[in-house]
Design a protein around this motif. Structure first.
Motif, short mmCIF file in Angstrom:
data_model
loop_
_atom_site.label_atom_id
_atom_site.label_comp_id
_atom_site.label_asym_id
_atom_site.label_seq_id
_atom_site.Cartn_x
_atom_site.Cartn_y
_atom_site.Cartn_z
N SER A 28 0.82 -1.19 0.00
CA SER A 28 0.00 0.00 0.00
C SER A 28 0.85 1.25 0.00
O SER A 28 1.96 1.28 0.49
CB SER A 28 -0.93 0.00 1.23
N SER A 29 0.27 2.30 -0.58
CA SER A 29 0.87 3.63 -0.61
C SER A 29 2.25 3.64 -1.26
O SER A 29 3.11 4.42 -0.88
CB SER A 29 0.94 4.22 0.80
N ASN A 30 2.48 2.75 -2.23
CA ASN A 30 3.74 2.80 -2.94
C ASN A 30 3.54 2.76 -4.45
O ASN A 30 4.50 2.68 -5.21
CB ASN A 30 4.66 1.66 -2.51
N GLY A 31 2.27 2.79 -4.87
CA GLY A 31 1.99 2.82 -6.29
C GLY A 31 2.36 1.55 -7.02
O GLY A 31 2.65 1.59 -8.22
N SER A 32 2.32 0.41 -6.32
CA SER A 32 2.75 -0.83 -6.95
C SER A 32 1.64 -1.51 -7.74
O SER A 32 1.89 -2.45 -8.47
CB SER A 32 3.30 -1.80 -5.90
N GLY A 33 0.39 -1.04 -7.55
CA GLY A 33 -0.71 -1.66 -8.25
C GLY A 33 -0.77 -1.23 -9.71
O GLY A 33 -0.16 -0.25 -10.12
N PHE A 326 -6.85 0.67 -3.01
CA PHE A 326 -6.41 0.69 -1.61
C PHE A 326 -5.30 1.71 -1.41
O PHE A 326 -5.23 2.36 -0.35
CB PHE A 326 -5.94 -0.70 -1.17
N ASP A 327 -4.45 1.88 -2.39
CA ASP A 327 -3.42 2.93 -2.30
C ASP A 327 -4.05 4.31 -2.19
O ASP A 327 -3.52 5.19 -1.50
CB ASP A 327 -2.49 2.87 -3.51
N TYR A 328 -5.19 4.50 -2.84
CA TYR A 328 -5.89 5.79 -2.69
C TYR A 328 -6.42 5.94 -1.27
O TYR A 328 -6.30 7.02 -0.66
CB TYR A 328 -7.06 5.89 -3.68
N ILE A 329 -6.97 4.86 -0.72
CA ILE A 329 -7.49 4.92 0.65
C ILE A 329 -6.40 5.32 1.63
O ILE A 329 -6.60 6.17 2.50
CB ILE A 329 -8.11 3.56 1.03
N THR A 330 -5.22 4.72 1.50
CA THR A 330 -4.14 5.02 2.44
C THR A 330 -3.55 6.40 2.20
O THR A 330 -2.95 6.98 3.12
CB THR A 330 -3.03 3.95 2.36
#
Length: 429
Positions: A28-33, A326-330
């Motif tokens: 999360s929060s690393n733009g890996s998706g 989920f990255d947006y949520i975090t």
């Protein structure tokens, strides 16, 4: 009697996140998706200029992780969310949804939400979320939402008045009565406001005494208004009016109509509301604003539980990009965004360490409510029929009003408990 100063509650640490769902390499929060062309976000409520500016700043932060992704924030009125969610179940929905924290189990059971357990486990900041708030997003063995903010109420008072009287803010029911009587004796105004049309405030008194409004037995709901614990609490709250602690003018009124103007004009000593009331009070009369402060709501033996309304953030079950969602949520729910969002909404973050930070503890209006937010936060019975009870029938409020007007609890509570039980067990609409 003089009371010891309130000690700040220790931050609580969340339970380990439930395991399950998500991608094998999700973080999360690393733009890996995988980056979507557009990430659609449903926010609930009505947009304001400040809210839109805040959301724009979040989009900019997110685009540092996903520079080629456009963020489409759509505002959904709270009154329309259920219909929109139902439609999205069959026609496809957004990627990220804001969801009332009392609705998570309902929509998780409907398979509308994505299991984010694995992503949540890898999100370091999740370790600092309040345990109860985090657990609210758990359904079965999976994590379906992340707590974002809560709106808690607290006890408002004037610091100079209590200092002149030699009191600390009351922590118990007995102290509430004692301080209220001292205020009336010294300043010739009612010491406390106990409006009868104030479900969220009444709830704190019921829960503080070990009471409930209803319990579920199998598939049936059983009203508890006439149980010993709940009846005693309702009698105490209504008795504040009967005994003259609270003005009779507050019978039939909510907390705003009962107390805001009187408190701002120093015509009442204490009342219960959220920190968001500050702007409303200041619009009425800010002459004494420097003396306004909050403290936790008094219970039988200490801080009472409080209604913990607020919002969670979830990934919609049909999102094609759950990891990016989920990255947006975090990003939205980062600690760095906690204070900026509080400034535009007056809502509290669900991070224990943030609530105990100087930003909240050095502000007298935020400090008491922040302590309340780290305590026992509860919700009303988890059934769609509760809205019918609270907003249409006003069963509990009517019970308190009739008792505040002098009717006996023995006459009022069995009658309205029957109404409550029947209403909760009607076919949900």
């Amino acid at each position: 009697m003089r009371f010891p100063k309130i000690a700040m509650a220790s931050a609580v640490v969340m339970l380990a996140a439930a395991c399950g769902g998500g991608s094998d390499d999700g973080s999360s929060s690393n733009g890996s998706g995988e980056a979507p062309e557009t990430l659609t976000v449903w926010r609930m409520g009505d947009a304001s200029e400040d809210q839109n500016a805040f959301m724009d700043s979040v989009s900019e932060q997110y685009q540092e992780l996903y520079p080629d992704t456009e963020v489409d924030v759509q505002w959904i009125p709270w009154g329309e969310f259920s219909q929109r969610f139902q439609t999205a179940l069959v026609s496809g929905g957004p990627d990220v949804v804001e969801i009332g924290n009392d609705q998570v189990a309902t929509w998780a059971e409907s398979e509308a939400l994505y299991d984010v357990s694995e992503y949540a486990e890898e999100w370091e900041a999740s370790e600092d979320l309040l345990e109860g708030a985090y657990a609210n997003g758990t359904f079965g063995d999976a994590q379906y939402s992340i707590p974002w903010y809560s709106g808690v109420r607290a006890l408002w008072y004037n610091t100079d008045w209590l200092r002149e009287l030699g009191y600390e803010p009351p922590e118990t029911w007995d102290e509430l009565v004692e301080v209220s009587e001292a205020i009336e004796d010294e300043y010739d105004v009612p010491g406390f406001a106990a409006p009868t049309d104030f479900m969220n405030g009444i709830a704190s008194f019921v829960w503080a005494n070990g009471g409930e409004f209803a319990t579920q037995e199998g598939d049936e709901w059983v009203g508890q208004l006439d149980s010993e614990e709940t009846a005693e609490a309702l009698e105490f709250y209504a008795g504040l009016t009967v005994d003259g602690i609270s003005p009779s003018a507050c019978v039939g009124l909510n907390e705003v109509d009962c107390a805001h103007a009187d408190f701002a004009n120093r015509e009442i000593g204490m009342f219960i509301d959220g920190p968001w009331a500050k702007d409303q009070l200041a619009d009425l009369n800010d002459e004494h604003a420097e003396h306004w402060a909050t403290a936790p709501i008094p219970g039988v033996d200490g801080m009472a539980p409080a209604f913990g309304g607020g919002s969670d953030l979830a990934v919609w079950g049909t999102s094609e990009h759950p990891e990016a969602a989920f990255d947006y949520i975090t990003t939205l729910n980062s600690k760095e965004n906690a204070l900026p969002y509080n400034e535009v909404s007056s809502m509290f973050p669900t991070y224990g360490d943030v609530l105990e930070s100087e930003a909240f503890q050095d502000d007298p209006v935020l400090a008491g409510a922040a302590e309340q937010a780290t305590g026992d936060l509860r919700l009303f019975p988890d059934t769609a029929n509760w809205g019918h009870v609270q907003w249409e029938l006003t069963t509990v409020q009517t019970a308190v009003q009739r008792m505040a007007e002098g009717e006996s609890a023995d006459d009022v509570l069995p009658e309205l408990n029957k109404e409550l039980t029947e209403a909760l067990n009607r076919d949900e609409e």
